[in-house]
Design an enzyme around this catalytic site. Structure first.
Site, PDB file in Angstrom:
ATOM      1  N   ILE A 494       8.287  54.812  42.545  1.00  0.00           N
ATOM      2  CA  ILE A 494       8.049  54.749  41.098  1.00  0.00           C
ATOM      3  C   ILE A 494       7.521  53.375  40.743  1.00  0.00           C
ATOM      4  CG2 ILE A 494       9.083  54.905  38.819  1.00  0.00           C
ATOM      5  CD1 ILE A 494      11.193  56.767  40.068  1.00  0.00           C
ATOM      6  N   LYS A 495       8.240  52.356  41.155  1.00  0.00           N
ATOM      7  CA  LYS A 495       7.741  51.009  40.924  1.00  0.00           C
ATOM      8  C   LYS A 495       8.528  49.997  41.747  1.00  0.00           C
ATOM      9  CE  LYS A 495      10.571  49.827  36.920  1.00  0.00           C
ATOM     10  NZ  LYS A 495      10.602  49.400  35.544  1.00  0.00           N
ATOM     11  N   GLY A 497      10.687  47.230  41.237  1.00  0.00           N
ATOM     12  CA  GLY A 497      11.453  46.535  40.205  1.00  0.00           C
ATOM     13  C   GLY A 497      11.851  45.178  40.709  1.00  0.00           C
ATOM     14  N   HIS A 498      12.330  44.311  39.806  1.00  0.00           N
ATOM     15  CA  HIS A 498      12.680  42.983  40.310  1.00  0.00           C
ATOM     16  C   HIS A 498      14.017  42.977  41.010  1.00  0.00           C
ATOM     17  CE1 HIS A 498      15.288  42.295  36.867  1.00  0.00           C
ATOM     18  NE2 HIS A 498      14.349  42.851  36.136  1.00  0.00           N
ATOM     19  N   SER A 499      14.772  44.081  40.910  1.00  0.00           N
ATOM     20  CA  SER A 499      16.009  44.130  41.669  1.00  0.00           C
ATOM     21  C   SER A 499      15.938  45.153  42.786  1.00  0.00           C
ATOM     22  CB  SER A 499      17.173  44.436  40.736  1.00  0.00           C
ATOM     23  OG  SER A 499      16.984  45.694  40.136  1.00  0.00           O
ATOM     24  N   GLY A 500      14.759  45.678  43.062  1.00  0.00           N
ATOM     25  CA  GLY A 500      14.616  46.611  44.159  1.00  0.00           C
ATOM     26  C   GLY A 500      13.517  47.625  43.877  1.00  0.00           C
ATOM     27  N   LEU A 502      12.081  51.321  43.342  1.00  0.00           N
ATOM     28  CA  LEU A 502      12.631  52.575  42.839  1.00  0.00           C
ATOM     29  C   LEU A 502      11.843  53.753  43.391  1.00  0.00           C
ATOM     30  CD1 LEU A 502      13.228  51.519  39.143  1.00  0.00           C
ATOM     31  CD2 LEU A 502      14.936  51.859  40.922  1.00  0.00           C
ATOM     32  N   LYS A 516      17.361  53.405  44.214  1.00  0.00           N
ATOM     33  CA  LYS A 516      16.925  52.008  44.269  1.00  0.00           C
ATOM     34  C   LYS A 516      17.213  51.455  45.655  1.00  0.00           C
ATOM     35  CE  LYS A 516      18.692  48.637  41.564  1.00  0.00           C
ATOM     36  NZ  LYS A 516      18.713  48.019  40.229  1.00  0.00           N
ATOM     37  N   ASP A 618      18.319  41.847  30.366  1.00  0.00           N
ATOM     38  CA  ASP A 618      17.013  42.353  30.783  1.00  0.00           C
ATOM     39  C   ASP A 618      16.560  43.440  29.811  1.00  0.00           C
ATOM     40  OD1 ASP A 618      14.729  42.628  32.279  1.00  0.00           O
ATOM     41  OD2 ASP A 618      15.656  43.890  33.820  1.00  0.00           O
TER      42      ASP A 618
END
Ligand SMILES: *[C@@H]1O[C@H](CO)[C@@H](O)[C@H](O)[C@H]1NC(C)=O
Ligand SMILES: *[C@@H]1O[C@H](CO)[C@@H](O)[C@H](O)[C@H]1NC(C)=O
Ligand SMILES: *[C@@H]1O[C@H](CO)[C@@H](O)[C@H](O)[C@H]1NC(C)=O
Ligand SMILES: *[C@@H]1O[C@H](CO)[C@@H](O)[C@H](O)[C@H]1NC(C)=O
Ligand SMILES: *[C@@H]1O[C@H](CO)[C@@H](O)[C@H](O)[C@H]1NC(C)=O
Ligand SMILES: *[C@@H]1O[C@H](CO)[C@@H](O)[C@H](O)[C@H]1NC(C)=O
Ligand SMILES: *[C@@H]1O[C@H](CO)[C@@H](O)[C@H](O)[C@H]1NC(C)=O
Ligand SMILES: *[C@@H]1O[C@H](CO)[C@@H](O)[C@H](O)[C@H]1NC(C)=O
Ligand SMILES: *[C@@H]1O[C@H](CO)[C@@H](O)[C@H](O)[C@H]1NC(C)=O
Ligand SMILES: *[C@@H]1O[C@H](CO)[C@@H](O)[C@H](O)[C@H]1NC(C)=O
Ligand SMILES: *[C@@H]1O[C@H](CO)[C@@H](O)[C@H](O)[C@H]1NC(C)=O
Length: 867
Positions: A494-495, A497-500, A502, A516, A618
């Site tokens: 999906i994308k 993300g800055h924490s992992g 997805l 994630k 966030d």
């Protein structure tokens, strides 16, 4: 009798003079002579909905209509900039200017800030050939720039900035040989910069900033010897600066910041460019050394090359600048600070590797953090500095302390020291991490959630060296997840993300999920425990449903959530109706309001029903997930922390991994609820204006946009808000009041002073009762009510709003944001303030403190440019 006799001749004289004058003015302004043009003006008047106040139907247009300029009885200029439409015109505003071609001598059409939702008609290029000036800034225009505009060869100024134009810049613009100003900034243009622009030899102002232009900088632009302003910032341009740019010999402002440019700057780039005043190259990937001539350009006012990869010594020469601003932070400059700095009044050197003593720079505002300097606070560690200098083959001065090892230090030894230092650093970091983990366990134990459904599960964590999360949700095997995501196939991504990363997936039994993947080799190690910890304490209907995890692997951890059919607000606000049809469908107002209320509920829960209060940190459109009924389920929970709890940011500072985080989140000021409120204000504004991406950014462009937009939110003037409302939003008069109300709430959330932002629970109340805001407070007795002591949410909102109505500010993304200047060459007519009341602020101040007390250690973020 006497009086009358002496008065009469005087009166007569006066009359004569008046007559003469009126004769003169009439002679100056010949009336409109062509009935066809009069008919055309009437046509324009009705298709655009222009009021009789500006264009009175009975009077002669040439002498009495505002903004109509005639020459020899023909219409030569039309300026409807900033006009307000009639009621009827407002209800169905359109880009309907079919009458324009009937003015055969029209040289100038200025409709800036006049709402023209629609595309630029293709016939513009064919039928308005006499135009010299076309100004369509801020008109809400959509669609592409028609290539036919290239036929308007008489054009000298073309302004299309601040619309929603997409597609590419037509290469036919190369024919606009008389052009001196081309401003298409702040749109969504993509593709390459046409090479032919380099042929427009008369061009003085070129502004293409704030688009999505890609590709490299065409060397042909270097042929623009008359160019004074070049602004290409905030695009996706890549590659090096062509050495041909040295031909820009008239250039005063070179703005190339916030792109993906790289490589070293050509050595002779500045050999002919001696008029430079502003150079902004920030936020690119430039490397190598800085061409020596740049430091000594005599008229320099601002030099901002921060956040690049420049690595160089500062030249040891004086400079001729007076009061210039220098920002070279976040690079890899090193060596000693030199005389050069004496010419600057504001200097940011932070996050480099400078060493040695700090010279006396009286009267200079100096930022030095995160270097290797002696006797300065907030510097890098010995290990970092030593290994950096060792890599360069240099000896670090060890902060002026004598080195512990032998006096005869040969290079080998130094490298050894560097390596050992590095190892020591690793060991130190390990210990620090351990220490903080232990502390964190201590503090999470205290962090009990008092209210809400989570209180039952607030069981203490089991003791032991590792925290056990196995009882939160289900434990999945790696094999299950591989199957669910087709082995983490890219098509399921999906994308990032800055924490992992997805991934979309389908579990056994057909349950759609989002997984994630947290790769601990590139993501901060404390990110996923923070989130697991959160889900172990909080289970509330406003947060994304957490299904389970897979913690088997050492380096990769997986968190599994329920799939949200409508993804997030960022992707739902506008949607293509179908894949072949290009029309955009945007969320209707009812849904937007519902989303605002839902998100406010979630945040209000965190801020007011958890103890200690939790801060999301966030809040942005992509964190607001939407289920099949557009109910909000907040996500992006890896940054959540207790208010005032900054040990997370301390860890990250220790690990120096901020790059992997979103800008600004590492700041300790983000760990308070007021920061969430501010970010939520941006989300609300995004809902009102449709300006996508607003809540995700904190850069100069956003700041500029806010400064332009907020003055349109006025509690005493509903009509003003129509100028900023999303053109795709169809609202009637009643709903417009709600839109207006939401805009007012947004503005109060965006108060530059954290302590004056309303608390989330009042924001929620306000969004639940939007009409109360505008209907109650808009009456004459409003002021009395808001200053009464009953302390309602309404009062809290307006107490704070009145303060903010006169100033606008933006939380600086980092200390580097202190230096501005990335703005385009548009005149900054931004400080206008409507309807603010400056007096009586002391009573408001007291009032607002009473309503929402804040911890005293919360630092107010003040406007930084107060001159
Ligand atoms: C413009 O002129 C054409 C004829 O030249 C006429 O048919 C048309 O109605 C005019 N448009 C307006 C708006 O006056
Ligand atoms: C206006 O008309 C006069 C005479 O017809 C002519 O001399 C003059 O040049 C015209 N001015 C413009 C701007 O067309
Ligand atoms: C255009 O019209 C606006 C509003 O009437 C006015 O304020 C402005 O000065 C005009 N601009 C020019 C360039 O004539
Ligand atoms: C158009 O009108 C606006 C508002 O008065 C003004 O600021 C702007 O400079 C005008 N544009 C041109 C090209 O003159
Ligand atoms: C440019 O202006 C001149 C004089 O006003 C006119 O004769 C010519 O046709 C115009 N050019 C175009 C392409 O219309
Ligand atoms: C105008 O431009 C278009 C596209 O650039 C071109 O095809 C067309 O021939 C031009 N028309 C005139 C009248 O110059
Ligand atoms: C455009 O440029 C040409 C040649 O440079 C010049 O003759 C003409 O007057 C210019 N047109 C305008 C409207 O400035
Ligand atoms: C431009 O945006 C419109 C909607 O405003 C869309 O239909 C169209 O596909 C877009 N065109 C390009 C080239 O992106
Ligand atoms: C800066 O340069 C270093 C090596 O010199 C490289 O590893 C790093 O990726 C570069 N950073 C950027 C932002 O270009
Ligand atoms: C300062 O400017 C003068 C003349 O503009 C020049 O001669 C001198 O070399 C400059 N000094 C420095 C340090 O650049
Ligand atoms: C900085 O100055 C010190 C003392 O003058 C000198 O020993 C050192 O080599 C200088 N550092 C660099 C990198 O030139």
């Amino acid at each position: 009798m006497k009086k009358r006799r002496s008065g009469a001749p005087l009166l007569f004289l006066l009359l004569l003079v008046l007559l003469l004058f009126s004769e003169l003015t009439i002679q100056q302004q010949q009336p409109l002579s062509s009935p066809a043009e009069f008919a055309a003006l009437l046509g324009l008047r009705s298709s655009l909905g222009i009021r009789s106040r500006e264009w009175p139907i009975k009077a002669d247009p040439c002498s009495s209509w505002q903004g109509v300029k005639c020459e020899n009885g023909s219409v030569a200029g039309i300026n409807i900039s900033g006009f307000r439409r009639t009621r009827v015109g407002r209800e169905n505003p359109q880009f309907s200017v079919d009458a324009l071609p009937n003015f055969t001598l029209l040289t100038s059409f200025n409709a800036s800030s006049f709402f023209l939702p629609g595309q630029i008609p293709n016939w513009f290029g064919q039928r308005l050939g006499s135009l010299q000036v076309l100004d369509l800034r801020s008109c809400g225009i959509i669609g592409i720039v028609p290539p036919s505009l290239g036929n308007l060869t008489n054009l000298t100024s073309l302004y299309l900035a601040d619309n929603r134009l997409n597609g590419s810049i037509p290469s036919s613009f190369a024919s606009l040989k008389n052009l001196s100003t081309l401003d298409i900034s702040s749109n969504s243009l993509s593709g390459l910069i046409p090479l032919g622009i380099g042929n427009l030899s008369g061009l003085q102002h070129l502004n293409l900033s704030g688009n999505k232009l890609s590709g490299s900088l065409p060397g042909q632009l270097g042929d623009l010897g008359n160019l004074v302003n070049l602004d290409l910032s905030f695009n996706d341009l890549s590659g090096p600066v062509p050495s041909n740019f040295r031909g820009l010999r008239s250039l005063q402002r070179m703005l190339l910041g916030n792109n993906l440019l790289s490589g070293p700057l050509p050595d002779d780039l500045f050999s002919n460019i001696s008029q430079l005043q502003v150079v902004v190259l920030r936020n690119n990937s430039f490397s190598g050394s800085v061409p020596g001539l740049l430091w000594s350009v005599p008229g320099l006012v601002l030099l901002d090359i921060s956040s690049n990869n420049f690595t160089d010594l500062l030249p040891d020469t004086g400079s001729n600048h007076t009061a210039a601003v220098l920002n070279i932070s976040q690079n890899m400059f090193y060596g000693n600070l030199t005389q050069l700095l004496k010419g600057f009044s504001l200097i940011d050197l932070s996050e480099n590797y400078f060493e040695g003593k700090i010279p006396d720079l009286a009267g200079t505002n100096l930022s030095l953090g995160n270097n290797c300097l002696q006797n300065a606070s907030d510097q890098r560690t010995v290990g970092e500095c030593t290994s950096f200098y060792a890599e360069k083959g240099l000896v670090f001065d060890n902060f002026g302390q004598p080195p512990e090892t032998g006096k005869k230090s040969n290079r080998k030894l130094i490298i050894l020291v560097g390596v050992l230092g590095g190892l020591g650093l690793v060991a130190f970091l390990f210990l620090a991490l351990l220490f903080i983990c232990i502390r964190k366990r201590g503090s999470t134990n205290q962090r009990a959630v008092v209210a809400g459904p989570a209180s039952a599960s607030g069981t203490p964590l089991p003791s032991g060296t590792s925290v056990d999360f196995s009882n939160i949700g289900d434990a999945y095997t790696y094999q299950q997840l591989l199957q669910a995501t087709n082995e983490f196939n890219d098509s399921n991504l999906i994308k990032h993300g800055h924490s992992g990363d997805l991934f979309r997936g389908i579990l056994d039994g057909g349950i759609p999920v989002v997984i994630k993947k947290v790769d601990l080799r590139s993501i901060r190690k404390e990110v996923y425990p923070v989130e697991l910890d959160f889900f172990s304490k909080v289970s509330h209907g406003r947060f994304v449903p957490f299904l389970g995890h897979c913690l088997e692997s050492e380096n990769e951890k997986f968190l599994v959530y329920k799939y949200m059919p409508n993804e997030d607000l960022a992707s739902s606000l506008f949607r293509k109706t179908s894949s072949e049809d290009d029309t955009l469908q945007s969320l209707d107002w009812i849904k937007r309001l519902k989303i605002a209320v839902g998100a406010a509920e979630g945040l209000s829960y965190l801020h007011h029903e958890c103890l200690p209060p939790l801060v999301h940190r966030d809040v942005q459109a992509s964190s607001i997930l939407l289920d099949d009924k557009y109910e909000v389920r907040l996500g992006s929970l890896s940054e959540v922390s207790a208010q005032g709890d900054t040990h997370q940011s301390r860890i990250s500072r220790l690990l120096r991994l901020q790059q992997s985080m979103e800008q600004g989140t590492s700041d300790s000021s983000t760990a308070n609820c007021a920061y969430d409120v501010y970010c939520f204000g941006k989300v609300l504004l995004e809902l009102v204006t449709g300006k996508l991406g607003l809540s995700a950014s904190s850069d100069a462009e956003m700041k500029e946009w806010l400064e332009k937009t907020l003055p349109h939110i006025n509690i005493y003037d509903k009509e003003l808000v129509t100028k900023i409302v999303d053109p795709l939003l169809i609202v009637d008069e009643d709903l417009l009041e709600e839109v207006w109300a939401m805009a007012i709430v947004a503005r109060s959330c965006l108060n530059p002073k954290p302590s004056r932002r309303p608390p989330m629970r009042y924001v929620l109340k306000a969004l639940e009762n939007p009409l109360k805001i505008v209907r109650e407070d808009n009456t004459g007795s409003a002021r009395l009510r808001t200053t009464s002591s009953r302390g309602s949410w309404n009062a809290a909102l307006f107490g704070s709003w009145r303060h903010s109505s006169s100033d606008v500010a933006v939380i600086p993304a980092s200390s580097a944001a202190k230096v501005e200047g990335t703005s385009s060459f548009k005149q900054s007519a931004t400080t206008g303030s409507q309807g603010s009341n400056h007096n009586g602020s002391s009573s408001h101040r007291r009032h607002s403190k009473e309503i929402f007390p804040e911890p005293s250690d919360v630092q107010d973020v003040e406007r930084h440019d107060q001159e």
